[in-house]
Design a protein around this motif. Sequence first.
Motif, PDB file in Angstrom:
ATOM      1  N   PRO A 269      11.427 -22.245  12.325  1.00 22.62           N
ATOM      2  CA  PRO A 269      12.818 -22.335  11.891  1.00 22.62           C
ATOM      3  C   PRO A 269      13.027 -23.251  10.687  1.00 22.62           C
ATOM      4  N   LEU A 270      12.130 -24.219  10.507  1.00 24.66           N
ATOM      5  CA  LEU A 270      12.250 -25.137   9.376  1.00 24.66           C
ATOM      6  C   LEU A 270      11.557 -24.603   8.129  1.00 24.66           C
ATOM      7  N   PHE A 271      10.374 -23.993   8.298  1.00 26.31           N
ATOM      8  CA  PHE A 271       9.568 -23.502   7.180  1.00 26.31           C
ATOM      9  C   PHE A 271       9.082 -22.090   7.497  1.00 26.31           C
ATOM     10  N   ALA A 276       4.597 -18.288   8.525  1.00 24.75           N
ATOM     11  CA  ALA A 276       3.964 -16.969   8.424  1.00 24.75           C
ATOM     12  C   ALA A 276       2.570 -17.096   7.812  1.00 24.75           C
ATOM     13  N   ALA A 277       2.432 -17.942   6.783  1.00 21.67           N
ATOM     14  CA  ALA A 277       1.118 -18.162   6.172  1.00 21.67           C
ATOM     15  C   ALA A 277       0.167 -18.821   7.157  1.00 21.67           C
ATOM     16  N   LEU A 278       0.690 -19.719   7.975  1.00 17.92           N
ATOM     17  CA  LEU A 278      -0.121 -20.397   8.990  1.00 17.92           C
ATOM     18  C   LEU A 278      -0.628 -19.397  10.022  1.00 17.92           C
ATOM     19  N   ALA A 279       0.211 -18.412  10.357  1.00 20.11           N
ATOM     20  CA  ALA A 279      -0.210 -17.383  11.315  1.00 20.11           C
ATOM     21  C   ALA A 279      -1.280 -16.473  10.713  1.00 20.11           C
ATOM     22  N   ARG A 280      -1.168 -16.183   9.398  1.00 21.54           N
ATOM     23  CA  ARG A 280      -2.142 -15.311   8.737  1.00 21.54           C
ATOM     24  C   ARG A 280      -3.495 -15.984   8.580  1.00 21.54           C
ATOM     25  N   ASP A 281      -3.475 -17.256   8.202  1.00 20.15           N
ATOM     26  CA  ASP A 281      -4.729 -17.970   7.928  1.00 20.15           C
ATOM     27  C   ASP A 281      -4.625 -19.381   8.498  1.00 20.15           C
ATOM     28  N   PRO A 282      -4.751 -19.527   9.811  1.00 22.11           N
ATOM     29  CA  PRO A 282      -4.547 -20.846  10.426  1.00 22.11           C
ATOM     30  C   PRO A 282      -5.555 -21.894   9.990  1.00 22.11           C
ATOM     31  N   ASP A 283      -6.780 -21.473   9.665  1.00 23.33           N
ATOM     32  CA  ASP A 283      -7.796 -22.459   9.283  1.00 23.33           C
ATOM     33  C   ASP A 283      -7.433 -23.124   7.950  1.00 23.33           C
ATOM     34  N   PRO A 305       3.952 -46.003  -2.000  1.00 22.78           N
ATOM     35  CA  PRO A 305       5.073 -45.061  -2.129  1.00 22.78           C
ATOM     36  C   PRO A 305       4.648 -43.633  -1.808  1.00 22.78           C
ATOM     37  N   VAL A 306       5.585 -42.864  -1.300  1.00 24.01           N
ATOM     38  CA  VAL A 306       5.367 -41.457  -0.970  1.00 24.01           C
ATOM     39  C   VAL A 306       6.502 -40.653  -1.573  1.00 24.01           C
ATOM     40  N   THR A 307       6.154 -39.550  -2.242  1.00 21.80           N
ATOM     41  CA  THR A 307       7.189 -38.698  -2.809  1.00 21.80           C
ATOM     42  C   THR A 307       7.365 -37.441  -1.974  1.00 21.80           C
ATOM     43  N   PRO A 308       8.595 -37.140  -1.573  1.00 22.07           N
ATOM     44  CA  PRO A 308       8.834 -35.898  -0.827  1.00 22.07           C
ATOM     45  C   PRO A 308       8.418 -34.656  -1.601  1.00 22.07           C
ATOM     46  N   ALA A 309       8.426 -34.719  -2.940  1.00 19.39           N
ATOM     47  CA  ALA A 309       8.053 -33.550  -3.742  1.00 19.39           C
ATOM     48  C   ALA A 309       6.623 -33.121  -3.440  1.00 19.39           C
ATOM     49  N   PHE A 310       5.692 -34.050  -3.388  1.00 24.12           N
ATOM     50  CA  PHE A 310       4.301 -33.723  -3.111  1.00 24.12           C
ATOM     51  C   PHE A 310       4.172 -33.147  -1.703  1.00 24.12           C
ATOM     52  N   LEU A 311       4.913 -33.737  -0.756  1.00 23.73           N
ATOM     53  CA  LEU A 311       4.852 -33.281   0.626  1.00 23.73           C
ATOM     54  C   LEU A 311       5.353 -31.843   0.755  1.00 23.73           C
ATOM     55  N   PHE A 312       6.492 -31.543   0.140  1.00 23.22           N
ATOM     56  CA  PHE A 312       7.024 -30.190   0.197  1.00 23.22           C
ATOM     57  C   PHE A 312       6.126 -29.218  -0.571  1.00 23.22           C
ATOM     58  N   ALA A 313       5.524 -29.672  -1.672  1.00 23.55           N
ATOM     59  CA  ALA A 313       4.594 -28.811  -2.407  1.00 23.55           C
ATOM     60  C   ALA A 313       3.435 -28.389  -1.504  1.00 23.55           C
ATOM     61  N   ALA A 314       2.950 -29.318  -0.688  1.00 23.64           N
ATOM     62  CA  ALA A 314       1.837 -29.004   0.219  1.00 23.64           C
ATOM     63  C   ALA A 314       2.287 -28.120   1.375  1.00 23.64           C
ATOM     64  N   LEU A 315       3.463 -28.394   1.929  1.00 24.19           N
ATOM     65  CA  LEU A 315       3.949 -27.604   3.059  1.00 24.19           C
ATOM     66  C   LEU A 315       4.202 -26.151   2.666  1.00 24.19           C
ATOM     67  N   LEU A 316       4.605 -25.915   1.424  1.00 23.12           N
ATOM     68  CA  LEU A 316       4.949 -24.567   0.980  1.00 23.12           C
ATOM     69  C   LEU A 316       3.788 -23.834   0.312  1.00 23.12           C
ATOM     70  N   TRP A 317       2.798 -24.555  -0.180  1.00 23.26           N
ATOM     71  CA  TRP A 317       1.713 -23.949  -0.953  1.00 23.26           C
ATOM     72  C   TRP A 317       1.002 -22.803  -0.236  1.00 23.26           C
ATOM     73  N   PRO A 318       0.687 -22.916   1.070  1.00 24.43           N
ATOM     74  CA  PRO A 318      -0.045 -21.806   1.708  1.00 24.43           C
ATOM     75  C   PRO A 318       0.676 -20.469   1.633  1.00 24.43           C
ATOM     76  N   ALA A 319       1.998 -20.477   1.455  1.00 24.02           N
ATOM     77  CA  ALA A 319       2.753 -19.220   1.362  1.00 24.02           C
ATOM     78  C   ALA A 319       2.770 -18.663  -0.060  1.00 24.02           C
ATOM     79  N   LEU A 320       2.332 -19.443  -1.048  1.00 20.80           N
ATOM     80  CA  LEU A 320       2.470 -19.027  -2.444  1.00 20.80           C
ATOM     81  C   LEU A 320       1.473 -17.958  -2.890  1.00 20.80           C
TER      82      LEU A 320
END
Length: 464
Positions: A269-271, A276-283, A305-320
Amino acid sequence: MLKKLFQSLRSPLRLRQPRSTPAVLGHNQHTVARERISRHAVSVVERLQKSGYQAYLVGGCVRDLMLDMEPKDFDVATNATPEQVRAEFRNARVIGRRFKLAHVQFGREIIEVATFRANHPVDEEPENAHQASRHESGRILRDNVYGSLEDDAQRRDFTINALYYDPSSERILDYAHGVHDIRNRLIRLIGDPEQRYLEDPVRMLRAIRFAAKLDFEIEKHSAAPIRRLGPMLRDIPSARLFDEVLKLMLGGKAERTFDLLCEYELFAPLFPASAAALARDPDYAGQLIRQALANTDTRIHQGKPVTPAFLFAALLWPALPARVLQLQDRGMPPIPAMNEAAHELISEQCQRTAIPKRFTIPIREIWDMQERLPRRSGKRADLLLENPRFRAGYDFLLLRESAGERTDGLGPWWTDYQDASDSERRAMIRDLSSRDEAGPAPRKRRRSGGRKRRPAGRGDAPAE
């Protein structure tokens, strides 16, 4: 209709109702030490008490002190209204609409003072309609119905957050068996779990966050409805969900949080695209996301320091990559396909979690850097080093490699290039050029009967 719904959801086996009379723990029966409490918070409580009001430290600060943790902030609960608190403190201001409260400011420290709340009755409209209202699903939209201390304990979400500490007498008032659940390391909702989640579906995310932060288990009756009610998060405003995601992922326990979100089926529900990408290629997807979250946790624990931009880039990258391939299959060239896929993916994600523009732009730049880092000939490598997004792009490249992506040694090459001298850098570029020149030999053209072909011009069909 709504009344019948809530009545049908009640089950005596699941309820953990607050006591009408609290269990009282004296100073020798608990581990909360007054000297570890902010002096400003103590002064706010004592000043309100001297003015004839009830006032206590409440919630997370009491819980954390009992667990020998350092509280992030100190909250006060009182029977004084926000306007009465403002009248007592010149340095106070009233904030909020959905949940009105007072902030008392001491330099950089803010003590949040909330008035005791009561549950909004389900079977009748409030006398003042502007004070409280519910969505047809049961979700509370406004919550400014004031009540007693007992009422306030009953409407709190988790038992471990319903503890009231009086710094004057050093006693703890426990209305909901919170001390028991702290000692048994349990996250338990007060009241019927399903009803409480219907009131505010974000409580499901809060249960996950506290379980990860405190290394607690979610009590079985409180956990039972989560998977079924998870889709209700889609109805929560995207701006609020963005704030909740930051709390989930930037609390120092992001990797554990991710595992719990997946276990209770709240990651989708959040991502949705990432799930869907995690289901296709969980490894691959799982390794990349977990590594990014583990790195985030490490930086937070080190005070970096931590930037949310890098975190979101990583969370979304597998779907790209799948998006890019789909567009290329439709005839779009690689670079435009990458740009279009990135735009679509971020736009869709913003419908769920309203990522501000100050983060979406760096996300695009980090992804764009992944296309630019392989192009190193001539002066390109030096120009990339000067790019303000180089470091984030380079770190992201290493993250991709750690998840198993093959980049033909691109990460180690850039690692060496950054530490090399000017002459060593020139040699590295020459080696790249030599390797490119030593690539597969071009295929010879086949002659077609000795007849010269006319080059294709405008309006001409290309020669076959």
